[in-house]
Design a protein around this motif. Structure first.
Motif, PDB file in Angstrom:
ATOM      1  N   ALA A 178       0.846  -1.204   0.000  1.00 37.89           N
ATOM      2  CA  ALA A 178       0.000   0.000   0.000  1.00 37.89           C
ATOM      3  C   ALA A 178       0.879   1.251   0.000  1.00 37.89           C
ATOM      4  O   ALA A 178       0.585   2.235  -0.695  1.00 37.89           O
ATOM      5  CB  ALA A 178      -0.914  -0.007   1.218  1.00 37.89           C
ATOM      6  N   ILE A 179       1.960   1.209   0.774  1.00 31.54           N
ATOM      7  CA  ILE A 179       2.864   2.357   0.850  1.00 31.54           C
ATOM      8  C   ILE A 179       3.446   2.654  -0.532  1.00 31.54           C
ATOM      9  O   ILE A 179       3.521   3.818  -0.959  1.00 31.54           O
ATOM     10  CB  ILE A 179       3.986   2.098   1.888  1.00 31.54           C
ATOM     11  N   ALA A 180       3.819   1.592  -1.252  1.00 27.30           N
ATOM     12  CA  ALA A 180       4.394   1.771  -2.590  1.00 27.30           C
ATOM     13  C   ALA A 180       3.384   2.440  -3.528  1.00 27.30           C
ATOM     14  O   ALA A 180       3.726   3.361  -4.281  1.00 27.30           O
ATOM     15  CB  ALA A 180       4.830   0.415  -3.151  1.00 27.30           C
ATOM     16  N   MET A 181       2.138   1.984  -3.481  1.00 30.32           N
ATOM     17  CA  MET A 181       1.117   2.575  -4.347  1.00 30.32           C
ATOM     18  C   MET A 181       0.946   4.058  -4.035  1.00 30.32           C
ATOM     19  O   MET A 181       0.915   4.916  -4.928  1.00 30.32           O
ATOM     20  CB  MET A 181      -0.234   1.857  -4.149  1.00 30.32           C
ATOM     21  N   LEU A 182       0.844   4.356  -2.735  1.00 31.45           N
ATOM     22  CA  LEU A 182       0.627   5.750  -2.327  1.00 31.45           C
ATOM     23  C   LEU A 182       1.847   6.617  -2.650  1.00 31.45           C
ATOM     24  O   LEU A 182       1.707   7.789  -3.027  1.00 31.45           O
ATOM     25  CB  LEU A 182       0.307   5.801  -0.830  1.00 31.45           C
ATOM     26  N   ALA A 183       3.043   6.030  -2.525  1.00 31.05           N
ATOM     27  CA  ALA A 183       4.260   6.799  -2.836  1.00 31.05           C
ATOM     28  C   ALA A 183       4.281   7.181  -4.316  1.00 31.05           C
ATOM     29  O   ALA A 183       4.678   8.294  -4.680  1.00 31.05           O
ATOM     30  CB  ALA A 183       5.504   5.991  -2.470  1.00 31.05           C
ATOM     31  N   CYS A 184       3.844   6.267  -5.166  1.00 34.97           N
ATOM     32  CA  CYS A 184       3.757   6.571  -6.604  1.00 34.97           C
ATOM     33  C   CYS A 184       2.764   7.714  -6.823  1.00 34.97           C
ATOM     34  O   CYS A 184       3.052   8.688  -7.529  1.00 34.97           O
ATOM     35  CB  CYS A 184       3.286   5.346  -7.389  1.00 34.97           C
ATOM     36  N   ALA A 185       1.593   7.569  -6.205  1.00 35.70           N
ATOM     37  CA  ALA A 185       0.544   8.581  -6.393  1.00 35.70           C
ATOM     38  C   ALA A 185       1.002   9.946  -5.860  1.00 35.70           C
ATOM     39  O   ALA A 185       0.634  10.989  -6.391  1.00 35.70           O
ATOM     40  CB  ALA A 185      -0.733   8.142  -5.698  1.00 35.70           C
ATOM     41  N   ARG A 186       1.814   9.909  -4.813  1.00 38.96           N
ATOM     42  CA  ARG A 186       2.312  11.154  -4.202  1.00 38.96           C
ATOM     43  C   ARG A 186       3.077  11.995  -5.221  1.00 38.96           C
ATOM     44  O   ARG A 186       2.987  13.220  -5.229  1.00 38.96           O
ATOM     45  CB  ARG A 186       3.258  10.782  -3.052  1.00 38.96           C
ATOM     46  N   ILE A 187       3.879  11.313  -6.064  1.00 40.10           N
ATOM     47  CA  ILE A 187       4.722  12.052  -7.014  1.00 40.10           C
ATOM     48  C   ILE A 187       4.152  12.017  -8.438  1.00 40.10           C
ATOM     49  O   ILE A 187       4.789  12.451  -9.386  1.00 40.10           O
ATOM     50  CB  ILE A 187       6.180  11.522  -7.012  1.00 40.10           C
ATOM     51  N   GLY A 188       2.954  11.456  -8.581  1.00 38.77           N
ATOM     52  CA  GLY A 188       2.317  11.463  -9.903  1.00 38.77           C
ATOM     53  C   GLY A 188       2.862  10.433 -10.867  1.00 38.77           C
ATOM     54  O   GLY A 188       2.742  10.583 -12.084  1.00 38.77           O
ATOM     55  N   ALA A 189       3.456   9.364 -10.318  1.00 38.19           N
ATOM     56  CA  ALA A 189       3.949   8.269 -11.170  1.00 38.19           C
ATOM     57  C   ALA A 189       2.896   7.164 -11.169  1.00 38.19           C
ATOM     58  O   ALA A 189       2.687   6.529 -10.142  1.00 38.19           O
ATOM     59  CB  ALA A 189       5.273   7.741 -10.625  1.00 38.19           C
ATOM     60  N   PRO A 190       2.211   6.909 -12.288  1.00 44.65           N
ATOM     61  CA  PRO A 190       1.180   5.873 -12.296  1.00 44.65           C
ATOM     62  C   PRO A 190       1.765   4.512 -11.932  1.00 44.65           C
ATOM     63  O   PRO A 190       2.838   4.146 -12.420  1.00 44.65           O
ATOM     64  CB  PRO A 190       0.691   5.853 -13.748  1.00 44.65           C
ATOM     65  N   HIS A 191       1.060   3.800 -11.041  1.00 44.91           N
ATOM     66  CA  HIS A 191       1.550   2.461 -10.711  1.00 44.91           C
ATOM     67  C   HIS A 191       0.819   1.421 -11.539  1.00 44.91           C
ATOM     68  O   HIS A 191      -0.301   1.648 -11.999  1.00 44.91           O
ATOM     69  CB  HIS A 191       1.428   2.162  -9.218  1.00 44.91           C
ATOM     70  N   THR A 192       1.486   0.301 -11.727  1.00 45.37           N
ATOM     71  CA  THR A 192       0.798  -0.846 -12.291  1.00 45.37           C
ATOM     72  C   THR A 192       1.129  -2.035 -11.403  1.00 45.37           C
ATOM     73  O   THR A 192       2.263  -2.499 -11.346  1.00 45.37           O
ATOM     74  CB  THR A 192       1.113  -1.052 -13.791  1.00 45.37           C
ATOM     75  N   VAL A 193       0.139  -2.431 -10.608  1.00 43.47           N
ATOM     76  CA  VAL A 193       0.356  -3.521  -9.670  1.00 43.47           C
ATOM     77  C   VAL A 193       0.074  -4.830 -10.407  1.00 43.47           C
ATOM     78  O   VAL A 193      -0.947  -4.965 -11.074  1.00 43.47           O
ATOM     79  CB  VAL A 193      -0.561  -3.404  -8.433  1.00 43.47           C
ATOM     80  N   VAL A 194       1.009  -5.766 -10.303  1.00 44.76           N
ATOM     81  CA  VAL A 194       0.820  -7.075 -10.914  1.00 44.76           C
ATOM     82  C   VAL A 194       0.669  -8.080  -9.771  1.00 44.76           C
ATOM     83  O   VAL A 194       1.531  -8.160  -8.893  1.00 44.76           O
ATOM     84  CB  VAL A 194       2.017  -7.446 -11.822  1.00 44.76           C
ATOM     85  N   PHE A 195      -0.434  -8.781  -9.766  1.00 45.91           N
ATOM     86  CA  PHE A 195      -0.734  -9.756  -8.716  1.00 45.91           C
ATOM     87  C   PHE A 195       0.445 -10.725  -8.552  1.00 45.91           C
ATOM     88  O   PHE A 195       0.981 -11.241  -9.540  1.00 45.91           O
ATOM     89  CB  PHE A 195      -2.017 -10.502  -9.102  1.00 45.91           C
ATOM     90  N   GLY A 196       0.847 -10.975  -7.307  1.00 43.03           N
ATOM     91  CA  GLY A 196       1.995 -11.823  -7.013  1.00 43.03           C
ATOM     92  C   GLY A 196       1.854 -13.263  -7.497  1.00 43.03           C
ATOM     93  O   GLY A 196       2.844 -13.988  -7.574  1.00 43.03           O
ATOM     94  N   GLY A 197       0.637 -13.679  -7.829  1.00 38.66           N
ATOM     95  CA  GLY A 197       0.431 -15.040  -8.337  1.00 38.66           C
ATOM     96  C   GLY A 197       0.702 -15.169  -9.824  1.00 38.66           C
ATOM     97  O   GLY A 197       0.661 -16.270 -10.369  1.00 38.66           O
ATOM     98  N   PHE A 198       0.971 -14.037 -10.495  1.00 38.64           N
ATOM     99  CA  PHE A 198       1.312 -14.127 -11.913  1.00 38.64           C
ATOM    100  C   PHE A 198       2.764 -14.567 -12.075  1.00 38.64           C
ATOM    101  O   PHE A 198       3.612 -14.262 -11.238  1.00 38.64           O
ATOM    102  CB  PHE A 198       1.104 -12.778 -12.607  1.00 38.64           C
ATOM    103  N   SER A 199       3.024 -15.247 -13.182  1.00 44.41           N
ATOM    104  CA  SER A 199       4.368 -15.766 -13.439  1.00 44.41           C
ATOM    105  C   SER A 199       5.292 -14.661 -13.951  1.00 44.41           C
ATOM    106  O   SER A 199       4.842 -13.565 -14.303  1.00 44.41           O
ATOM    107  CB  SER A 199       4.291 -16.868 -14.488  1.00 44.41           C
ATOM    108  N   ALA A 200       6.583 -14.998 -14.030  1.00 45.40           N
ATOM    109  CA  ALA A 200       7.589 -14.065 -14.552  1.00 45.40           C
ATOM    110  C   ALA A 200       7.225 -13.618 -15.969  1.00 45.40           C
ATOM    111  O   ALA A 200       7.373 -12.447 -16.327  1.00 45.40           O
ATOM    112  CB  ALA A 200       8.964 -14.725 -14.541  1.00 45.40           C
ATOM    113  N   GLU A 201       6.733 -14.565 -16.776  1.00 40.31           N
ATOM    114  CA  GLU A 201       6.342 -14.257 -18.164  1.00 40.31           C
ATOM    115  C   GLU A 201       5.250 -13.187 -18.190  1.00 40.31           C
ATOM    116  O   GLU A 201       5.311 -12.220 -18.945  1.00 40.31           O
ATOM    117  CB  GLU A 201       5.762 -15.511 -18.825  1.00 40.31           C
TER     118      GLU A 201
END
Ligand code: 6R9
Length: 656
Positions: free
Chosen positions: A153-176
């Motif tokens: 959550a901190i990472a998402m908010l830190a991105c939003a703080r500086i206007g850098a759009p985040h793209t969260v990828v669910f941890g269950g997705f593979s490296a590919e």
């Protein structure tokens, strides 16, 4: 697309009125109040949303235009300036909430952490400064691939703080899968962890990031910020990888919120569609902030001393809107849990409810069905009397599961808030309001004020009450997706052209089948496109097919959903093999594992059936309808005369 079929929920007649004591204290206190709000919003949606935006959010600069609607592109609060983290953090620091718990976190091994609003603000600012040090600026995309720890959550908010759009990828997705998404977003930096704890195991994450980035796999990524969670051995690439615990605590806690235009991008979240390539759903700042704030406030009837727990993962839209942004914007206490029920502790969810006195609990039907199977003794052995409101999301809930949830978890006294919505809609679209809406088991009930939901046929004509049709929305709403990242055309085609505009009026096509009853209640019947819903996770059949055919043994693959008691649907794949590869059990298991490697464990087929050929129309299209029938052990429904080769069906039938 096939016309949705109406299932047994049609017969459900029970009605559960809101508990009187709850209604008396609720934000929206009665059916009349809901009707009035709905009518007001319908008469003038712009005035309705503008009034709330003014009252509920803090803006650095006010907007000039409430809505700029150039179908299918909407802009809300045009010219307005704000920062969502100001609304989620800074404004609470000026009040008594400064020292209120913002996040309560419980780790699976039993460790825990509470961050007050002041502490969360501090750590978000420090992290934001680290992102800046690592060269991330306004507009740069950041990938987040994390376990369920506060730093997510901190990472998402830190991105939003500086206007850098985040793209969260669910941890269950593979490296590919991670690599594809990071490349599509051209992420500049990735935030991850060594791993996370789930079902008594340390699940690695950093190794998947290493794999995705290997051989310049994602050329845009320059830096990786790594949270230490499991203390697993990980390789840290010099000049690229940095430990969170070395940089964040040392960084300055002074980081003013970047003034964002209301329409500046807040995040991209990838979701499955009808083609092989996942779509980057784009959400922007002002409208998303307002809508997640309002829906969280009214549908969960948040009170200042509530402990609110949403069990979703932050990798999904539910985690974005209803663990992070919606609750924090309201100044609520949001609980995050890292783990999952497991053989060593099947009652762990109820332990958490008891330990923290959870008041509002929000989960998915697939979890509820799993709890039923685990047995009533687990919830019954805990004190769940703190619960006031129960929510559900992700797939249609069967009335049996609904009643169990209401009785066994809610003790018969908690309204069940069945929220229908999507990654694309940003927030709840059809949902009961706990003090106002009488609920019916299996129905998401009525649209949220301001949401002009309707049921139509494929030509856009209205459908009579109690007849199945397609779910559409007739007017833009603040948190609607703005586009598919980098692909306006796909956005237009997927959501706005399935149902042709009438008299220049565009309607949003959700991709779900629905029926509306005589009381105006909506009964969602599931997807009408090639998307299947496995344990509340959306998967594109084409995505899984592409994964299968990327294996050298596979000539052709067709994937359908098969009804499953626990998961809702399971992945069923029909595969024809290259004649160089004879069918075998080993190959069958290998192909399942191949799908796990290509997409992730959530896409692992429950069954792969080898076939000589697949049923096709004369023009060469696979007839999935027949395969769905075969997968669920039903008779082949409908006319098979359009099929090119009738003997294919006979063979497939014999195989079953
Ligand atoms: C929030 C979320 C969206 C699809 C949606 C529908 C299904 C979600 C539902 C529901 C029946 C509900 N869905 N909530 N079906 N009743 N309460 O789940 O987003 O992952 O994008 O999935 O999930 O089919 O179209 P997402």
């Amino acid at each position: 697309m096939s016309q949705p079929t109406i299932e047994s929920i049609l017969q459900e007649q029970r009605l559960f009125p809101p508990p009187a004591d709850l209604a008396a204290q609720a934000e929206i206190k009665s059916a009349e109040e809901y009707e009035q709000l709905y009518a007001k919003a319908e008469a003038d949606p712009q005035a309705f949303w503008a009034e709330l935006a003014e009252k509920e959010l803090d803006w650095f600069e006010k907007w000039d235009t409430v809505l700029d609607w150039q179908p299918p592109f909407a802009k809300w609060f045009v010219g307005g300036k704000l920062n969502i983290t100001y609304n989620c953090l800074d404004r609470h620091l000026k009040t008594w909430r400064r020292n209120k718990a913002a996040l309560i976190w419980e780790g699976e091994p039993g460790d825990s952490r509470t961050l007050t609003y002041a502490q969360l603000h501090r750590e978000v600012c420090q992290t934001a400064n680290v992102l800046k040090q690592l060269g991330v600026g306004k507009g740069d995309r950041v990938g987040i691939y994390m376990p369920m720890v506060p730093e997510a959550a901190i990472a998402m908010l830190a991105c939003a703080r500086i206007g850098a759009p985040h793209t969260v990828v669910f941890g269950g997705f593979s490296a590919e899968a991670l690599k594809d998404r990071l490349n599509d977003a051209e992420a500049k930096l990735v935030i991850t962890a060594d791993g996370g704890f789930r079902k008594d195991k340390a699940v690695p994450l950093k190794t998947a990031v290493d794999k995705a980035l290997a051989d310049n796999g994602v050329p845009s990524v320059n830096n990786v910020l790594v949270v230490q969670r499991t203390k697993a051995d990980v390789t840290m690439a010099s000049n690229r990888d940095h430990w969170w615990h070395e940089l964040v605590p040392a960084a300055s806690a002074d980081c003013p919120p970047e003034p964002m235009d209301s329409e500046d991008m807040l995040f991209i979240l990838y979701t499955s569609g009808t083609t092989g390539r996942p779509k980057g759903v784009v959400h922007t700042t002002g409208g998303y902030n307002l809508y997640t704030h309002m829906t969280c406030k009214w549908a969960f009837d948040l009170k200042d001393n509530d402990v609110y727990w949403c069990t979703a993962d932050v990798g999904w839209i539910t985690g974005h809107s209803y663990i992070v942004y919606g609750p924090l914007s309201n100044g609520a206490t949001s609980l995050m849990y890292e783990g999952a029920p497991r053989p060593s502790n099947p009652g762990c969810f109820w332990d958490v409810v008891e330990k923290y006195g959870v008041n509002i609990f929000y989960t998915a039907p697939t979890a509820i069905r799993a709890f039923i199977k685990l047995g009533d003794q687990h919830p019954q052995a805990r004190n769940l009397s703190s619960l006031r409101i129960l929510g559900t999301v992700g797939e249609p809930i069967n009335p049996e599961a609904w009643i169990w949830y209401q009785q066994v978890i809610g003790g018969g006294k908690c309204p069940i808030i069945d929220t229908w919505w999507q990654t694309e809609t940003g927030g709840f679209m059809i949902t009961p309001l706990p003090g106002a809406t009488s609920t019916k088991p299996g129905s998401a009930t009525r649209p949220f004020p301001g949401i002009l939901a309707d049921v139509v046929d494929l030509d856009g004509n209205p459908v009579a009450d109690n007849e199945g049709g397609y779910l559409v929305v007739r007017h833009p709403w603040p948190s609607m997706m703005r586009t598919v990242y980098g692909d306006d055309d796909r956005f237009r085609r997927t959501y706005w052209e399935h149902i042709p505009p009438k008299d220049g009026k565009y309607v949003y096509f959700a991709g779900d089948g629905v029926r509306r009853d005589e009381d105006g209640y909506f009964w969602i019947m599931g997807r009408v496109d090639d998307v299947i819903n496995v344990s509340g996770h959306r998967l594109g059949t084409m995505e899984i097919e592409s994964a299968l055919v990327s294996h050298p043994a596979v000539a052709e693959a067709a994937v359908v959903g098969r009804p499953d008691d626990l998961k809702g649907e399971d992945v069923f794949a029909f595969v024809t093999l290259e004649n160089t590869h004879p069918p075998s059990d080993e190959l069958n298991s290998e192909l399942k594992q191949h799908v796990v490697n290509e997409i992730g464990v959530i896409a692992r087929p429950g069954e792969i059936r080898f076939a000589d050929a697949l049923p096709k129309t004369r023009s060469g299209k696979i007839i999935r309808r027949f395969l769905r029938n075969l997968a669920s052990g039903e008779d082949i429904a409908g006319d098979a005369s359009t099929m090119e080769d009738q003997s294919v069906l006979d063979k497939l039938r014999q195989g079953s």
